[in-house]
Design a protein around this motif. Structure first.
Motif, PDB file in Angstrom:
ATOM      1  N   GLY A 249       4.456   0.085   0.830  1.00  0.00           N
ATOM      2  CA  GLY A 249       3.422  -0.943   0.869  1.00  0.00           C
ATOM      3  C   GLY A 249       3.043  -1.290   2.292  1.00  0.00           C
ATOM      4  N   VAL A 250       1.780  -1.701   2.460  1.00  0.00           N
ATOM      5  CA  VAL A 250       1.260  -2.130   3.760  1.00  0.00           C
ATOM      6  C   VAL A 250       0.541  -3.449   3.531  1.00  0.00           C
ATOM      7  CG1 VAL A 250      -0.227  -1.567   5.714  1.00  0.00           C
ATOM      8  CG2 VAL A 250       0.923   0.275   4.458  1.00  0.00           C
ATOM      9  N   GLU A 251       0.955  -4.514   4.242  1.00  0.00           N
ATOM     10  CA  GLU A 251       0.333  -5.819   4.014  1.00  0.00           C
ATOM     11  C   GLU A 251       0.275  -6.615   5.313  1.00  0.00           C
ATOM     12  OE1 GLU A 251       4.111  -8.339   2.311  1.00  0.00           O
ATOM     13  OE2 GLU A 251       3.327  -6.716   1.055  1.00  0.00           O
ATOM     14  N   GLN A 252      -0.725  -7.484   5.386  1.00  0.00           N
ATOM     15  CA  GLN A 252      -0.844  -8.360   6.543  1.00  0.00           C
ATOM     16  C   GLN A 252       0.232  -9.433   6.473  1.00  0.00           C
ATOM     17  OE1 GLN A 252      -3.056  -7.505   8.811  1.00  0.00           O
ATOM     18  NE2 GLN A 252      -2.406  -9.089  10.265  1.00  0.00           N
ATOM     19  N   HIS A 253       0.891  -9.701   7.614  1.00  0.00           N
ATOM     20  CA  HIS A 253       1.970 -10.678   7.632  1.00  0.00           C
ATOM     21  C   HIS A 253       1.854 -11.471   8.930  1.00  0.00           C
ATOM     22  CE1 HIS A 253       6.184 -12.186   7.628  1.00  0.00           C
ATOM     23  NE2 HIS A 253       6.006 -12.157   6.330  1.00  0.00           N
ATOM     24  N   GLY A 254       1.114 -12.596   8.865  1.00  0.00           N
ATOM     25  CA  GLY A 254       0.853 -13.340  10.092  1.00  0.00           C
ATOM     26  C   GLY A 254      -0.020 -12.517  11.020  1.00  0.00           C
ATOM     27  N   HIS A 255       0.432 -12.355  12.265  1.00  0.00           N
ATOM     28  CA  HIS A 255      -0.336 -11.594  13.251  1.00  0.00           C
ATOM     29  C   HIS A 255       0.118 -10.134  13.320  1.00  0.00           C
ATOM     30  CE1 HIS A 255      -2.270 -15.225  14.600  1.00  0.00           C
ATOM     31  NE2 HIS A 255      -1.097 -15.801  14.813  1.00  0.00           N
ATOM     32  N   THR A 256       0.989  -9.742  12.426  1.00  0.00           N
ATOM     33  CA  THR A 256       1.469  -8.358  12.409  1.00  0.00           C
ATOM     34  C   THR A 256       1.198  -7.731  11.034  1.00  0.00           C
ATOM     35  OG1 THR A 256       3.690  -9.000  11.679  1.00  0.00           O
ATOM     36  CG2 THR A 256       3.306  -8.913  14.053  1.00  0.00           C
ATOM     37  N   THR A 257       1.525  -6.462  10.933  1.00  0.00           N
ATOM     38  CA  THR A 257       1.441  -5.754   9.660  1.00  0.00           C
ATOM     39  C   THR A 257       2.852  -5.439   9.198  1.00  0.00           C
ATOM     40  OG1 THR A 257      -0.688  -4.769  10.223  1.00  0.00           O
ATOM     41  CG2 THR A 257       0.604  -3.682   8.500  1.00  0.00           C
TER      42      THR A 257
ATOM     43  N   VAL B 220      13.803  -0.684   3.882  1.00  0.00           N
ATOM     44  CA  VAL B 220      13.724  -1.595   5.027  1.00  0.00           C
ATOM     45  C   VAL B 220      12.313  -2.167   5.152  1.00  0.00           C
ATOM     46  CG1 VAL B 220      13.131   0.236   6.666  1.00  0.00           C
ATOM     47  CG2 VAL B 220      14.329  -1.803   7.489  1.00  0.00           C
ATOM     48  N   LEU B 221      12.224  -3.381   5.714  1.00  0.00           N
ATOM     49  CA  LEU B 221      10.949  -3.973   6.093  1.00  0.00           C
ATOM     50  C   LEU B 221      10.767  -3.788   7.592  1.00  0.00           C
ATOM     51  CD1 LEU B 221      11.178  -7.397   4.210  1.00  0.00           C
ATOM     52  CD2 LEU B 221      10.027  -5.324   3.439  1.00  0.00           C
ATOM     53  N   ALA B 222       9.549  -3.424   8.003  1.00  0.00           N
ATOM     54  CA  ALA B 222       9.249  -3.256   9.419  1.00  0.00           C
ATOM     55  C   ALA B 222       7.950  -3.975   9.737  1.00  0.00           C
ATOM     56  CB  ALA B 222       9.127  -1.776   9.781  1.00  0.00           C
ATOM     57  N   ASP B 223       7.943  -4.760  10.803  1.00  0.00           N
ATOM     58  CA  ASP B 223       6.731  -5.429  11.267  1.00  0.00           C
ATOM     59  C   ASP B 223       6.208  -4.700  12.492  1.00  0.00           C
ATOM     60  OD1 ASP B 223       6.926  -7.288   9.281  1.00  0.00           O
ATOM     61  OD2 ASP B 223       7.705  -8.895  10.553  1.00  0.00           O
ATOM     62  N   ILE B 224       4.950  -4.280  12.424  1.00  0.00           N
ATOM     63  CA  ILE B 224       4.343  -3.548  13.530  1.00  0.00           C
ATOM     64  C   ILE B 224       3.014  -4.204  13.907  1.00  0.00           C
ATOM     65  CG2 ILE B 224       5.470  -1.374  12.893  1.00  0.00           C
ATOM     66  CD1 ILE B 224       2.823  -0.477  11.646  1.00  0.00           C
ATOM     67  N   THR B 225       2.550  -3.936  15.119  1.00  0.00           N
ATOM     68  CA  THR B 225       1.289  -4.500  15.581  1.00  0.00           C
ATOM     69  C   THR B 225       0.115  -3.714  14.999  1.00  0.00           C
ATOM     70  OG1 THR B 225       1.192  -3.078  17.526  1.00  0.00           O
ATOM     71  CG2 THR B 225       2.390  -5.169  17.740  1.00  0.00           C
ATOM     72  N   ALA B 226      -1.068  -4.303  15.107  1.00  0.00           N
ATOM     73  CA  ALA B 226      -2.270  -3.617  14.635  1.00  0.00           C
ATOM     74  C   ALA B 226      -2.498  -2.326  15.421  1.00  0.00           C
ATOM     75  CB  ALA B 226      -3.478  -4.546  14.769  1.00  0.00           C
ATOM     76  N   ALA B 227      -2.170  -2.345  16.708  1.00  0.00           N
ATOM     77  CA  ALA B 227      -2.349  -1.139  17.528  1.00  0.00           C
ATOM     78  C   ALA B 227      -1.421  -0.020  17.061  1.00  0.00           C
ATOM     79  CB  ALA B 227      -2.082  -1.477  18.992  1.00  0.00           C
ATOM     80  N   THR B 228      -0.171  -0.387  16.755  1.00  0.00           N
ATOM     81  CA  THR B 228       0.774   0.622  16.269  1.00  0.00           C
ATOM     82  C   THR B 228       0.314   1.177  14.925  1.00  0.00           C
ATOM     83  OG1 THR B 228       2.603  -0.472  17.402  1.00  0.00           O
ATOM     84  CG2 THR B 228       3.182   1.029  15.614  1.00  0.00           C
TER      85      THR B 228
END
Length: 349
Positions: free
Chosen positions: A297-305, A315-323
């Motif tokens: 899954g891919v979802e918006q989470h605050g200011h990250t994805t 695992v859950l991973a938070d990445i930036t929009a640029a990444t």
């Protein structure tokens, strides 16, 4: 004069089995998902729901101890703020707040003087003659709080006190409620499903799932060391249980992780989604944990994805929009994740 309770309540197929203490000047938050038993516990403390077994007492004086002792709600030194406030619509704010003292035998003039004082304390002196329908949600919440405090309760019970407020009002009212609770010399119990309300308002958290306490402690300790998936999700951490041998942990459900601090036996592992890096190819560089996963899954989470990734372990991973733009990942894609051993907190399970 500590409130001590062994709350045993059986209703249909649900059973509440909760031990609870609240010290003078302490704010305790009962935090848990819907149906966990939080409101059942509050209603039992208020005398609105008799215990099946156990006891409730204040400084050794029993309020409820089946099969004999039971103090009805109106005789308990409590104040209650309900989720929907339950103000009397035909009464003004002043009359709502004066109702409690009047019900306990205070003369009308004295009760109104107490009510005016409390409305002034919560910043609503100019709304004394307004009826509930003319008040905003935040104002109604403050009237309900003033009404609960006007009787000088020894135990203050708040049931989802901010749940009915919109987001813009909630921040200001939460801060004001925190100020009043900090100055309250009695015992306070806040029931909520909102982790931010609990973290900001409470001195101690009691996490309730399925009618039982699964974890308790100061907010910072609970946030650092979650012990269930529910708590980990609340504080935004990946959480696993595993078996440690030195710096190697075999994760229950699959996978092996290397940790920085040696341990032995059953442990919990916790780390932030932001500590996980995502790669299209197997990562190189400094020694770290790396394993193959599938994007679920891919979802918006605050200011990250936030990426939800299936693997051993998932695992859950938070990445930036640029990444995200560089990776160009979609559900079903196979990628690699990497995690430094120093990012993992390990503690006994």
């Amino acid at each position: 004069m500590t409130v001590r309770a062994r709350l045993r309540v059986t209703r249909d197929r649900f059973r509440l089995d909760l031990d609870l203490t609240v010290a003078p000047g302490e704010v305790v938050a009962l935090l848990g998902p819907n149906g966990a038993g939080k409101t059942t516990a509050l209603r039992a403390l208020a005398g609105l729901l008799p215990l099946t077994a156990g006891h409730i007492d204040l400084d050794g004086v029993p309020w409820d101890e089946p099969p004999g002792a039971f103090v009805p709600p109106e005789r308990r030194p409590i104040g209650v703020v309900f989720q929907d406030y339950l103000l009397f619509n035909h009464l003004t704010a002043l009359e709502n707040v004066a109702f409690g003292p009047r019900a306990r035998g205070t003369r009308r003039a004295a009760a109104r003087a107490i009510a005016r004082d409390w409305l002034d304390r919560v910043g609503l002196a100019e709304h004394a003659h307004a009826k509930p329908r003319a008040l905003s949600g935040g104002q109604a919440q403050r009237v309900a709080l003033a009404r609960a405090l006007a009787t000088g309760p020894r135990l203050l019970l708040l049931d989802e006190p901010l749940a009915a407020l919109d987001a813009s009002t909630r921040l200001a009212v939460r801060a004001e409620l925190g100020r009043h609770l900090a100055g309250f010399a009695g015992h306070a119990l806040v029931v909520t499903h909102d982790p931010l309300d609990a973290m900001v308002l409470a001195d101690r958290l009691v996490i309730v799932e399925g009618g039982r306490a699964v974890q308790e402690g100061p907010p910072a300790e609970v946030a650092r060391r979650p012990r269930t998936d529910y708590v980990a999700a609340l504080v935004g951490l990946n959480l696993y249980r595993g078996e440690a041998r030195g710096t190697t942990v075999t994760v229950a459900g699959g996978g092996v992780l290397t940790v920085a601090e040696p341990a032995s036996g059953a442990v919990h592992l916790a780390f932030a989604p932001s500590a996980v890096s995502v790669h299209r190819e197997p990562p190189g560089g400094s020694p770290r944990n790396a394993w193959r996963v599938t994007v679920a899954g891919v979802e918006q989470h605050g200011h990250t994805t936030r990426l939800r990734l299936d693997g051993a372990p998932p695992v859950l991973a938070d990445i930036t929009a640029a990444t995200l733009a560089d990776l160009r990942v979609r559900p079903g894609d196979v990628v690699w994740v990497a995690l430094k051993a120093t990012e993992i907190r390990t503690y006994p399970a």
